[in-house]
Design an enzyme around this catalytic site. Structure first.
Site, PDB file in Angstrom:
ATOM      1  N   ARG A 182       0.780  -1.429  -0.190  1.00 47.14           N
ATOM      2  CA  ARG A 182      -0.143   0.160   0.078  1.00 47.14           C
ATOM      3  C   ARG A 182       0.888   1.175   0.170  1.00 47.14           C
ATOM      4  O   ARG A 182       2.027   1.361   0.242  1.00 47.14           O
ATOM      5  CB  ARG A 182      -0.877  -0.090   1.357  1.00 47.14           C
ATOM      6  CG  ARG A 182      -0.067   0.261   2.515  1.00 47.14           C
ATOM      7  CD  ARG A 182      -1.466   0.022   3.591  1.00 47.14           C
ATOM      8  NE  ARG A 182      -0.856   0.266   4.841  1.00 47.14           N
ATOM      9  CZ  ARG A 182      -1.708  -0.040   6.028  1.00 47.14           C
ATOM     10  NH1 ARG A 182      -2.604  -1.131   6.017  1.00 47.14           N
ATOM     11  NH2 ARG A 182      -0.908  -0.047   7.322  1.00 47.14           N
ATOM     12  N   GLY A 223       6.190  -2.157  -5.255  1.00 47.55           N
ATOM     13  CA  GLY A 223       6.244  -1.297  -4.118  1.00 47.55           C
ATOM     14  C   GLY A 223       5.313  -0.394  -3.932  1.00 47.55           C
ATOM     15  O   GLY A 223       4.364  -0.053  -4.684  1.00 47.55           O
ATOM     16  N   HIS A 224       5.365   0.325  -2.717  1.00 46.24           N
ATOM     17  CA  HIS A 224       4.345   1.411  -2.490  1.00 46.24           C
ATOM     18  C   HIS A 224       4.312   2.778  -3.403  1.00 46.24           C
ATOM     19  O   HIS A 224       5.313   2.977  -4.043  1.00 46.24           O
ATOM     20  CB  HIS A 224       4.590   1.850  -1.244  1.00 46.24           C
ATOM     21  CG  HIS A 224       6.068   2.904  -0.595  1.00 46.24           C
ATOM     22  ND1 HIS A 224       6.250   4.038  -1.206  1.00 46.24           N
ATOM     23  CD2 HIS A 224       7.037   2.450  -0.446  1.00 46.24           C
ATOM     24  CE1 HIS A 224       7.362   4.286  -0.837  1.00 46.24           C
ATOM     25  NE2 HIS A 224       8.086   3.363  -0.360  1.00 46.24           N
ATOM     26  N   ASN A 225       3.203   3.074  -3.791  1.00 42.21           N
ATOM     27  CA  ASN A 225       2.809   4.306  -4.562  1.00 42.21           C
ATOM     28  C   ASN A 225       3.171   4.025  -6.010  1.00 42.21           C
ATOM     29  O   ASN A 225       3.341   4.942  -6.756  1.00 42.21           O
ATOM     30  CB  ASN A 225       3.588   5.413  -4.123  1.00 42.21           C
ATOM     31  CG  ASN A 225       3.103   6.101  -2.801  1.00 42.21           C
ATOM     32  OD1 ASN A 225       3.459   5.814  -1.714  1.00 42.21           O
ATOM     33  ND2 ASN A 225       1.974   6.712  -2.915  1.00 42.21           N
ATOM     34  N   SER A 269       7.048   3.967  -5.999  1.00 43.38           N
ATOM     35  CA  SER A 269       6.711   5.058  -6.890  1.00 43.38           C
ATOM     36  C   SER A 269       7.199   5.036  -8.385  1.00 43.38           C
ATOM     37  O   SER A 269       7.441   5.833  -9.161  1.00 43.38           O
ATOM     38  CB  SER A 269       7.438   6.374  -6.231  1.00 43.38           C
ATOM     39  OG  SER A 269       6.940   6.578  -5.043  1.00 43.38           O
TER      40      SER A 269
END
Length: 329
Positions: free
Chosen positions: A221, A242-244, A262
């Site tokens: 998340r 991974g996140h974002n 990201s």
């Protein structure tokens, strides 16, 4: 065992039958392993030579083939043999695991959870507070769906998967065994007195429609906002997102590949097995990253990159050829 006459099967596949029309097909098999009574497929010229030694009784073939089926065998000619075989697989597919009751008595479903029509929940499942499962969702045994998550219609979630709080999953998705959706992103900040300080990850994961997430894959998340998986994406087993990260529509990620935080993928991006993508990189529409490659900078739409660090595909091949020549001296 299901048996289908080859003529009936050809009609189901909208194909033309060539050869013996009385064959009974009981199952499917790989071209070089199939036995009598089995159907296989030949999807290109390079595989046609294997037909002479195959024991299969019939094959799905492209309409433009000049190959002959041979004595007491048959071909089903279709426009595209790959798509023909997909249809045949649907016809011969065994049923999925069955449910004796819609909601198993050992499942724990919070009183505030909302269940649509035809929802099935297996043994040992936990469904948390304010979770919403739309019509036709199937949750296999030992799945956890935590608070305030939303699962769209006709989605299947297989055993061992964990859907963390606030996750949104679209319709017609498949979440395979032991996938982790919505765990904390990997965020830490060096601190002079405290060492590594954990950065709270307070966002969520949003998954579109017709998405497939492979076994033991992880979609983390976001730190804030959302990690997004677009419609039609197909994620293999043992993949890390991974996140974002933000994936466009119809992206493919093969096994053991990974996206750091990201990363942005455009529509139709293909990531080969064991490829690694650095954080904050953008990969344009329909770009391809070769297996085992390491991407450290943005990739333009439509480009193919190879190697570690990844470079434009033709340049990478020239590099490898030069190294080969040096090594041979």
């Amino acid at each position: 065992m299901k048996k289908i006459n080859i003529t009936k099967l050809a009609n189901l596949l909208n194909g033309e039958i060539i050869g013996n029309k009385d064959i009974e097909i009981d199952s499917l098999g790989q071209l070089n392993e199939a036995k009598e009574g089995q159907l296989t497929f030949i999807n290109g010229k390079k595989f046609e030579k294997e037909w002479a030694t195959s024991s299969a009784s019939a094959a799905i073939v492209n309409a433009d083939t000049n190959l002959k089926p041979g004595e007491n065998k048959a071909f089903i000619k279709v426009e595209n043999a790959n798509f023909g075989m997909i249809e045949a697989l649907h016809i011969f597919a065994p049923p999925l695991a069955s449910f004796n009751t819609d909601i198993h008595p050992t499942a724990v479903v919070h009183e505030t959870a909302s269940l649509g029509k035809g929802v099935k929940i297996g043994a040992g499942v936990y469904v948390g507070e304010e979770v919403k499962l739309e019509d036709g969702v199937i949750v296999y045994p030992n799945v956890s769906i935590l608070d305030h998550s939303h699962v769209g219609s006709l989605t299947q979630i297989w055993s061992g998967a964990v859907i963390r709080e606030r996750t949104i999953i679209g319709s017609h998705c498949i979440i395979h065994p032991n996938a982790s959706i919505g765990a904390d992103g990997f965020g830490f900040e060096p601190h002079p007195q405290k060492g590594l300080v954990k950065v709270p990850q307070i966002g969520n994961v949003v998954i579109g429609n017709f998405v497939e997430i492979g076994a033991n894959s992880c979609v983390d998340r976001a730190k804030f906002s959302s990690t997004i998986i677009g419609d039609g994406c197909k994620i293999d087993n043992l993949v890390q997102i991974g996140h974002n990260c933000k994936l466009g529509m119809f992206c493919i990620m093969a096994g053991n590949s990974g996206l750091a935080g990201s990363v942005t993928l455009g529509n139709g991006v293909v990531i080969g097995g064991s490829a690694s993508i650095k954080d904050h990189v953008t990969i344009g529409d329909k770009a391809t990253v070769g297996a085992g490659s390491g991407v450290t900078k943005n990739i333009e739409p439509g480009k193919t990159v190879l190697g570690y660090p990844a470079v434009e595909g033709r340049f990478a091949l020239k590099q490898w050829a030069a190294l080969k020549r040096l090594a041979s001296k």
